[in-house]
Design a protein around this motif. Structure first.
Motif, PDB file in Angstrom:
ATOM      1  N   GLY A 228       0.721  -1.166  -0.005  1.00  0.00           N
ATOM      2  CA  GLY A 228      -0.010  -0.045  -0.208  1.00  0.00           C
ATOM      3  C   GLY A 228       0.786   1.179   0.136  1.00  0.00           C
ATOM      4  O   GLY A 228       2.108   1.063  -0.247  1.00  0.00           O
ATOM      5  N   GLU A 229       0.301   2.443   0.247  1.00  0.00           N
ATOM      6  CA  GLU A 229       0.940   3.693   0.172  1.00  0.00           C
ATOM      7  C   GLU A 229       0.635   4.577   1.508  1.00  0.00           C
ATOM      8  O   GLU A 229      -0.481   4.627   2.075  1.00  0.00           O
ATOM      9  N   LEU A 230       1.654   5.521   1.591  1.00  0.00           N
ATOM     10  CA  LEU A 230       1.481   6.509   2.664  1.00  0.00           C
ATOM     11  C   LEU A 230       1.710   7.649   1.969  1.00  0.00           C
ATOM     12  O   LEU A 230       3.078   7.988   1.527  1.00  0.00           O
ATOM     13  N   LEU A 231       0.811   8.501   1.732  1.00  0.00           N
ATOM     14  CA  LEU A 231       1.013   9.826   1.113  1.00  0.00           C
ATOM     15  C   LEU A 231       1.240  11.027   1.984  1.00  0.00           C
ATOM     16  O   LEU A 231       0.411  11.294   2.732  1.00  0.00           O
ATOM     17  N   VAL A 232       2.258  12.013   1.745  1.00  0.00           N
ATOM     18  CA  VAL A 232       2.358  13.083   2.278  1.00  0.00           C
ATOM     19  C   VAL A 232       2.334  14.167   1.127  1.00  0.00           C
ATOM     20  O   VAL A 232       2.911  14.345   0.325  1.00  0.00           O
ATOM     21  N   ASP A 233       1.368  15.300   1.416  1.00  0.00           N
ATOM     22  CA  ASP A 233       1.125  16.160   0.422  1.00  0.00           C
ATOM     23  C   ASP A 233       0.809  15.611  -0.791  1.00  0.00           C
ATOM     24  O   ASP A 233       1.242  15.980  -1.898  1.00  0.00           O
TER      25      ASP A 233
END
Length: 588
Positions: A403-408
């Motif tokens: 999966g992903e962890l998005l910042v901005d």
């Protein structure tokens, strides 16, 4: 692949490890040259002594004593002066080299230590790591200096003496040399055993520091819960393992030396028996004969020391292997190339699952959650549900595999670690303070050049300035190791001041008020409120007061998010959060 075969492929050959260790000597090559010159000078004086012996015997037997009466004493003095100069040059410059090698290895290991992934710290006891930095590097000194010193000094001496013997009578010398392969065999058997035992001693030393450092850190628990006997037995067990391995090492060493000496004695006895044969010594003068036997006798000391070198060398190689395994460990992966500056601060967990490297089960499973910039997210739920893990993935203390962890709006793995972490401030439940002044702890790391005015403003905003002013030395007050000289509330406020000074757009609060009395908590809650203004905040909290004002509340249970909403919405739903709220409300 079975563990033993993997181990064999990993344990490099001793020679390879030693050559790699000597690679650290390269930068000091000129010191090495001076040292070698010193040892050659020292070694040349041994055959010179044998030659002087021949001269004395010949002078006495020929009766030409008068004309040599001054020459011989000055000759002997000259030999010992040269020997002294050689010893000094060899030993001192070799010690300089060793000193530098240890410094290089220690700094290299520390640099590596700081860059290792978080998983390493959670799996490796701190005592074991400290033992590598201290004990193992000390062992390496021995193998770099004492061993090389002995090998060079005694090696050159043996070569010089053998050369002199060959020059005096080559046939007798060749017979003497036949015993050398037997000595070689004894030495090589001993080396294997030394290396094995050294490894055991190192592991035992690590165990000793582990148990000791745990008892030091937990001394209050040990005292109050009466853990003295348990800790004492544990320490005695590891200390005893260490003692037994050391004894085995000494036994092998103690047997090794007399056996080699006995072999040398046999060869000497044989040599004298042969030398007394008129056919072999017909062309030797009395002086030649005495000098030859003298040189052969002088050989036993350097030969013995050369075999003794082995145990030092094997200890050093075993230690070097452990050090190089540590230096070769893979660092925290940082493949991100983009720079994140002035982040807005939105964070999104998208289809994210995660498990710790040492665990089989998922800690987080299919997490989907959006935290808009400037808003506050409170994570609630019982202990062990995965709240801290959810927060720790934001600064990439662990990397997301699934999966992903998005910042901005961008995958956090695209950003370089340094730039990502520069946008995040953290206040832990277990406050970490370093043994320095209050100023050093507030203006820490990137912030260390911050002007005093900013440090004071941060301390004021964290409600810490009042108690800091109360100390005699103000900002220069020492906090002690891990802040032991401060109260829990004071430590917490210093940590909050550090986060305020960093002024990062994303803030992580991990149970920041959990361990405090109500007065400290009020002061800290005010400090946190000023800290959270206009920032994206992820708060892991037990206390309702912190939670109720959050924009978004997520209930985490068994690694999944079971409810999301505002306080009002979740209470109306009457689900897990409402139940939690009801229980805690009743308690408070």
């Amino acid at each position: 692949m079975s563990a033993p075969s993997m181990h064999n492929s990993q344990s490099e050959s001793g020679v390879k490890i030693y050559l790699r260790l000597l690679g650290y000597v390269k930068s000091s090559w000129w010191l090495f040259v001076i040292s070698v010159f010193g040892f050659i000078l020292y070694s040349a004086m041994e055959p010179a002594l044998a030659a002087m012996l021949k001269h004395i015997v010949d002078v006495v037997s020929s009766g030409a004593i008068e004309e040599n009466r001054l020459l011989i004493p000055f000759g002997i003095l000259g030999i010992f002066v040269c020997r002294g100069i050689g010893t000094f040059l060899g030993s001192y410059f070799m010690a300089k080299i060793a000193n530098k090698v240890v410094y290089d290895l220690r700094t290299l290991m520390f640099d590596k230590l700081v860059l290792l992934p978080s998983a390493y710290y959670s799996e490796m006891p701190s005592g074991r790591i400290l033992s590598k930095l201290t004990y193992d590097t000390e062992q390496v000194v021995g193998s770099v200096t004492s061993a090389i010193k002995t090998m060079l000094r005694e090696g050159f001496t043996v070569v010089g003496l053998l050369g002199y013997m060959l020059y005096t009578n080559w046939r007798l010398s060749l017979m003497f040399l036949l015993i050398i392969p037997v000595i070689g065999f004894v030495v090589s058997y001993a080396s294997k055993r030394f290396r094995k035992l050294s490894k055991r001693i190192q592991n035992a030393m690590g165990g000793v520091s582990d148990v000791a450092s745990e008892s030091i850190k937990g001394h209050e628990v040990v005292k109050i819960f009466g853990g003295f006997e348990y800790e004492r037995d544990r320490f005695r067990k590891v200390a005893n393992d260490n003692r037994r391995s050391q004894l085995k090492m000494e036994l092998t060493k103690a047997l090794n030396i007399p056996v080699v000496q006995f072999l040398v004695a046999i060869s000497l006895a044989l040599l004298i028996w042969l030398a007394l044969n008129p056919d072999l010594s017909s062309n030797m003068s009395a002086g030649d004969f005495v000098a030859f036997i003298g040189a052969a006798g002088m050989l036993s000391k350097p030969a013995r020391q050369l075999t003794d070198v082995n145990s030092i060398l094997q200890k050093g190689i075993a230690a070097a292997q452990s050090i190089f395994e540590f230096i070769d460990m893979t660092e925290e992966a940082d493949k991100g190339v983009q720079t994140l500056a002035n982040a807005k601060g939105s964070v999104e967990w998208r289809n994210l699952s995660f498990k710790y490297p040492s665990s089989d089960r998922l800690t987080l499973e299919s997490i989907n959650l959006l935290l808009p910039a400037g808003k506050t997210l409170a994570l609630v739920g019982r202990s062990g549900g995965g709240k801290s893990t959810l927060a720790n993935l934001v600064p990439r203390l662990y990397d997301v595999a699934d999966g992903e962890l998005l910042v901005d709006g961008q995958d956090s793995r695209e950003y370089s670690l340094k730039s990502l972490r520069s946008q995040i401030a953290l206040v832990n439940q277990n406050v970490v303070l370093f043994n320095g002044s209050i100023r050093d702890n507030i203006a820490y790391g990137y912030l260390r050049d911050a002007p005093d005015e900013d440090v004071i403003n941060a301390a004021k905003a964290a409600n810490a300035w009042e108690f800091i002013q109360g100390f005699e030395h103000g900002l220069d007050t020492m906090v002690g190791e891990n802040g032991v000289l401060m109260s829990g509330g004071q430590r917490q406020r210093i940590a909050i001041a550090r986060a305020i000074l960093k002024n990062a757009p994303i803030l992580i609060l991990d149970e920041a008020t959990s361990a405090l009395d109500s007065e400290s908590e009020r002061a800290i809650q005010q400090a946190l409120d000023s800290l959270m203004k206009n920032r994206t905040t992820i708060a892991i909290a037990h206390r309702l007061s912190t939670i109720e004002n959050a924009d978004i509340i997520a209930v985490v249970d068994h690694g999944q998010i079971i409810e999301v909403g505002s306080h009002k919405e979740l209470i109306e739903q009457g689900g897990a959060y409402a139940k939690l709220h009801q229980n805690q409300f009743n308690e408070e």
